[in-house]
Design a protein around this motif. Structure first.
Motif, short mmCIF file in Angstrom:
data_model
loop_
_atom_site.label_atom_id
_atom_site.label_comp_id
_atom_site.label_asym_id
_atom_site.label_seq_id
_atom_site.Cartn_x
_atom_site.Cartn_y
_atom_site.Cartn_z
N ASN A 1 0.83 -1.21 0.00
CA ASN A 1 0.00 0.00 0.00
C ASN A 1 0.86 1.26 0.00
O ASN A 1 0.45 2.30 0.50
N LEU A 2 2.07 1.14 -0.53
CA LEU A 2 3.02 2.25 -0.54
C LEU A 2 2.98 3.04 -1.84
O LEU A 2 3.67 4.05 -1.97
N GLY A 3 2.21 2.57 -2.79
CA GLY A 3 2.16 3.25 -4.08
C GLY A 3 3.41 3.03 -4.91
O GLY A 3 3.68 3.79 -5.85
N HIS A 4 4.17 2.01 -4.59
CA HIS A 4 5.41 1.72 -5.32
C HIS A 4 5.12 1.12 -6.68
O HIS A 4 4.10 0.45 -6.90
N ASP A 5 6.07 1.36 -7.59
CA ASP A 5 5.92 0.83 -8.94
C ASP A 5 6.54 -0.56 -9.11
O ASP A 5 6.21 -1.28 -10.04
N THR A 6 7.47 -0.91 -8.23
CA THR A 6 8.24 -2.14 -8.42
C THR A 6 8.00 -3.11 -7.27
O THR A 6 7.99 -2.71 -6.11
N MET A 7 7.81 -4.37 -7.63
CA MET A 7 7.63 -5.41 -6.62
C MET A 7 8.55 -6.58 -6.95
O MET A 7 8.92 -6.79 -8.11
N TYR A 8 8.91 -7.33 -5.91
CA TYR A 8 9.88 -8.41 -6.04
C TYR A 8 9.42 -9.64 -5.26
O TYR A 8 8.67 -9.53 -4.29
N SER B 1 11.19 -9.75 -10.54
CA SER B 1 11.03 -8.33 -10.33
C SER B 1 10.00 -7.83 -11.33
O SER B 1 10.08 -8.17 -12.52
N TYR B 2 9.03 -7.07 -10.85
CA TYR B 2 7.98 -6.52 -11.70
C TYR B 2 7.99 -5.01 -11.56
O TYR B 2 8.13 -4.47 -10.47
N ASN B 3 7.80 -4.33 -12.68
CA ASN B 3 7.65 -2.89 -12.66
C ASN B 3 6.36 -2.53 -13.36
O ASN B 3 6.19 -2.84 -14.55
N ASN B 4 5.45 -1.91 -12.62
CA ASN B 4 4.15 -1.55 -13.19
C ASN B 4 3.47 -2.72 -13.90
O ASN B 4 3.01 -2.60 -15.03
N LYS B 5 3.39 -3.82 -13.23
CA LYS B 5 2.76 -5.07 -13.67
C LYS B 5 3.54 -5.80 -14.76
O LYS B 5 3.11 -6.86 -15.20
N GLU B 6 4.67 -5.28 -15.18
CA GLU B 6 5.44 -5.94 -16.22
C GLU B 6 6.65 -6.67 -15.63
O GLU B 6 7.39 -6.09 -14.82
N SER C 1 8.76 -4.38 -2.13
CA SER C 1 8.43 -3.37 -3.12
C SER C 1 9.40 -2.20 -2.97
O SER C 1 10.00 -2.00 -1.91
N SER C 2 9.56 -1.45 -4.05
CA SER C 2 10.39 -0.24 -3.99
C SER C 2 9.78 0.80 -4.91
O SER C 2 9.01 0.47 -5.83
N ARG C 3 10.16 2.03 -4.68
CA ARG C 3 9.60 3.14 -5.44
C ARG C 3 9.92 3.00 -6.92
O ARG C 3 9.11 3.30 -7.80
N THR D 1 17.21 3.65 -4.16
CA THR D 1 15.92 3.43 -3.53
C THR D 1 16.03 2.21 -2.64
O THR D 1 16.85 1.33 -2.89
N GLU D 2 15.23 2.17 -1.58
CA GLU D 2 15.28 0.98 -0.73
C GLU D 2 14.03 0.14 -0.96
O GLU D 2 12.99 0.65 -1.39
N ALA D 3 14.17 -1.13 -0.67
CA ALA D 3 13.05 -2.05 -0.78
C ALA D 3 12.42 -2.26 0.59
O ALA D 3 13.12 -2.28 1.60
N PHE D 4 11.10 -2.38 0.59
CA PHE D 4 10.37 -2.67 1.81
C PHE D 4 9.86 -4.11 1.70
O PHE D 4 9.27 -4.49 0.69
N PHE D 5 10.07 -4.87 2.76
CA PHE D 5 9.78 -6.29 2.72
C PHE D 5 8.53 -6.66 3.50
O PHE D 5 8.20 -6.03 4.51
#
Lengths: 112, 114
Positions: free
Chosen positions: B26-33, B48-53, B93-95, B101-105
Motif C-alpha cells: 500500500n506504498l504506491g510503489h511501482d516495483t515489486m519483487y 522483479s515486476y515494474n508496473n505489472k510488467e 516493493s520499492s519506489r 531506492t530501498e526495498a520494503f519487505f
C-alpha cells in the motif's frame, strides 16, 4: 556466485560498546548500498543506506562507511543496545540492475 | 497499517501440490519483487515486476509463476511443489527499480514441503 559477502555469521558485543558489521562486494558497478535489520519471523527492515558518491552516512547511532577502492562497507552501531540484537543484511544495487544483491547476514547479539 | 503484507505466513503442504502466496503493498510503489531465502540464509531475487510488467526472471523453474493483477499486488503461484522448494519467501516493493531506492519487505512466508 555471491557478489555481496558478509564473512562473519555472528558477532557478540557488550551493551554500550560499539558493534562493527562488515560487508564486501565484488561488482564495481554497484553504486548504492543498504543495510537491513531482521528479527526472527519478520521481514528485513531498512536501516540505512549510502550512495557511492559518499564515504560515510550517519543516522543516530548508526553509521555506514564505504571504501570503494577496497569494495568494502561497514555498519557501526554505537552505543549498542540489547534491542539491536538481530540479523543484519548488507545489500547492493545499481541504477540499471533492477534488483538488490544481499549478503548472507550477520547475527548480532548485544549482551546486557 | 502494514506496508507490504503477504499471506500466508506459514504454509505446509505435500509434494506435488500447487500453492499460492499473495502479496500486496500500500506504498504506491511501482516495483515489486519476490526473494527466496535459502538454507544458507542468502536472499536471492526470483522475480522483479515494474508496473505489472515482468523485468527480471532469475532462472527460476517454470513451476514458479508470478502474477501481477495490478501494481499493488504480486502473487506467486507454485505448481508441483518439490522438497527443495522449502524456504522462506519474501515479497518486497520499492519506489523504482534499482538505483537509489530501498526495498520494503513483507514478513515472509515459510513454505515447508513434506
Amino acid at each position: 556466485d555471491q557478489q555481496v559477502k558478509q564473512n562473519s555469521p555472528s558477532l557478540s558485543v557488550q551493551e554500550g560498546r560499539i558493534s562493527i558489521l562488515n560487508c564486501d562486494y565484488t561488482n564495481s558497478m554497484f553504486d548504492y548500498f543498504l543495510w537491513y535489520k531482521k528479527y526472527p519471523a519478520e521481514g528485513p527492515t531498512f536501516l540505512i543506506s549510502i550512495s557511492s558518491i559518499k564515504d560515510k552516512n550517519e543516522d543516530g547511532r548508526f553509521t555506514v562507511f564505504l571504501n570503494k577502492s577496497a569494495k568494502h562497507l561497514s555498519l557501526h552501531i554505537v552505543p549498542s543496545q540489547p534491542g539491536d540484537s538481530a540479523v543484519y543484511f548488507c545489500a547492493a544495487s545499481a541504477n540499471n540492475f533492477n534488483k538488490f544483491y544481499f549478503g548472507s547476514g550477520t547475527k548480532l547479539n548485544v549482551k546486557p | 497499517d502494514t506496508a507490504v503484507s503477504q499471506t500466508p505466513k506459514y504454509l505446509v503442504t505435500q509434494m506435488g501440490n500447487d500453492k499460492s502466496i499473495k502479496c500486496e503493498q500500500n506504498l504506491g510503489h511501482d516495483t515489486m519483487y519476490w526473494y527466496k531465502q535459502d538454507s544458507k540464509k542468502f536472499l536471492k531475487i526470483m522475480f522483479s515486476y515494474n508496473n505489472k510488467e515482468l523485468i527480471i526472471n532469475e532462472t527460476v523453474p517454470n513451476r514458479f509463476s508470478p502474477k501481477s493483477p495490478d501494481k499493488a499486488h504480486l502473487n506467486l503461484h507454485i505448481n508441483s511443489l518439490e522438497l527443495g522448494d522449502s524456504a522462506v519467501y519474501f515479497c518486497a516493493s520499492s519506489r523504482e527499480t534499482g538505483g537509489n531506492t530501498e526495498a520494503f519487505f513483507g514478513q515472509g512466508t515459510r513454505l515447508t514441503v513434506v
